[in-house]
Design a protein around this motif. Structure first.
Motif: not given
Length: 312
Positions: A279-288, A290-307
């Motif tokens: 497993m690789l842990c993604i720590t910072e990302l940028q969804y199309e 959107k701005g750059r953000m911490k991956a955990l913040d993105f996950y917590n705001g988009n659980r339905d899309m990511l789980e």
């Protein structure tokens, strides 16, 4: 009489090295040659190249031909003792290479003959090299293939990104150039031929080089992400939208999930399965869009899309 030098280069890498050379070397820099100015940024404003900006600050005449071969006579009329290039962006023809009494030398950001080409720093990280460095060599018609004059090495650490390694190599390039040129003028250097059989290429980064292949191992994905940070960025796709991945961590943890599967999260980010069952842990990302953000913040705001989702 001070030796007469022409500098040829274009981006920040060359600008920083040339700034030090102008300030510290003590030679007469009679001209700077750089690529034509181009539009920059969203507003597409015409701005000078970084090397041109340095030359202007020091009052050094600047030449910006579309094709450097077109100004061979102008260069010859300047009677340079030496031409120094760094990331100029064009192959220099033999008619110009033959002009200076002490030749033309190039500051290249790799341990030649490995990584000849325009993106040696990117590829040294992407390919997982343990070390890289700066090579100063004579220029010839073939790309980065001339006889080597001096080399300096530096390790590539797991916490290095393209940005951090770029900065370190820029400093080392300035150090090595300042140490090499006096020895060259004094006739104290013996050039060493490159071993063409050990040659590798470092082509300019294209879109296909940015896409992550989750079927590769976690280490390969980790290297590609940091080798393209801060620009142009590695990417994957999710629900047909591009997601840039700016930072990641190796976990050393195994998974039975298919490559590209979003397994869940830990305290650092989003866990993704790779082709080597790690497993690789993604720590910072940028969804199309959107701005750059911490991956955990993105996950917590988009659980339905990511789980239970899968990167494409």
């Amino acid at each position: 009489m001070s030796k007469r030098v022409i500098l040829m280069g274009t981006p920040d890498f060359a600008a920083h090295i040339f700034e030090r050379f102008i300030n510290e070397a003590g030679y007469e820099v009679i001209s700077v040659i750089t690529q034509p100015d181009k539009p920059v940024g969203r507003k597409r404003e015409i701005k000078p190249t970084p090397v041109k900006a340095v030359a202007m600050q020091h009052g050094i005449p600047v030449l910006q031909p579309e094709k450097v071969r077109d100004i061979a006579d102008e260069i010859a009329a300047l009677q340079p003792d030496l031409i120094i290039t760094a990331a100029y962006g064009q192959l220099v023809p033999q008619t110009i290479l033959d002009i200076p009494a002490f030749g033309c030398i190039n500051v290249h950001a790799s341990l030649l003959p490995k990584y000849r080409g325009g993106a040696p720093i990117h590829w040294s990280i992407i390919n997982g090299e343990a070390e890289t460095g700066i090579t100063i060599m004579y220029m010839e018609k073939r790309l980065d293939a001339g006889d080597m004059l001096s080399v300096i090495k530096t390790p590539i650490n797991d916490d290095d990104t393209l940005g951090s390694l770029y900065e370190r190599l820029t400093e080392l390039g300035g150090d090595l150039l300042l140490a090499t040129v006096p020895k060259l003028f004094a006739g104290e250097l013996v050039a060493e031929k490159q071993d063409d059989s050990a040659m590798t290429l470092a082509p300019n980064i294209q879109s296909e080089h940015q896409r992550l292949d989750w079927h590769a191992g976690a280490r390969a994905c980790f290297n590609r992400i940091r080798g393209l940070n801060p620009a142009p960025g590695a990417f994957t796709t999710l629900h047909n939208k591009r997601m840039k991945l700016w930072a990641s961590q190796l976990t050393g943890e195994a998974t039975a999930e298919a490559a590209g599967s979003i397994v869940g999260t830990d305290s650092n980010g989003i866990l993704v399965a790779c082709g080597d069952r790690q497993m690789l842990c993604i720590t910072e990302l940028q969804y199309e869009g959107k701005g750059r953000m911490k991956a955990l913040d993105f996950y917590n705001g988009n659980r339905d899309m990511l789980e239970g989702a899968h990167f494409e």
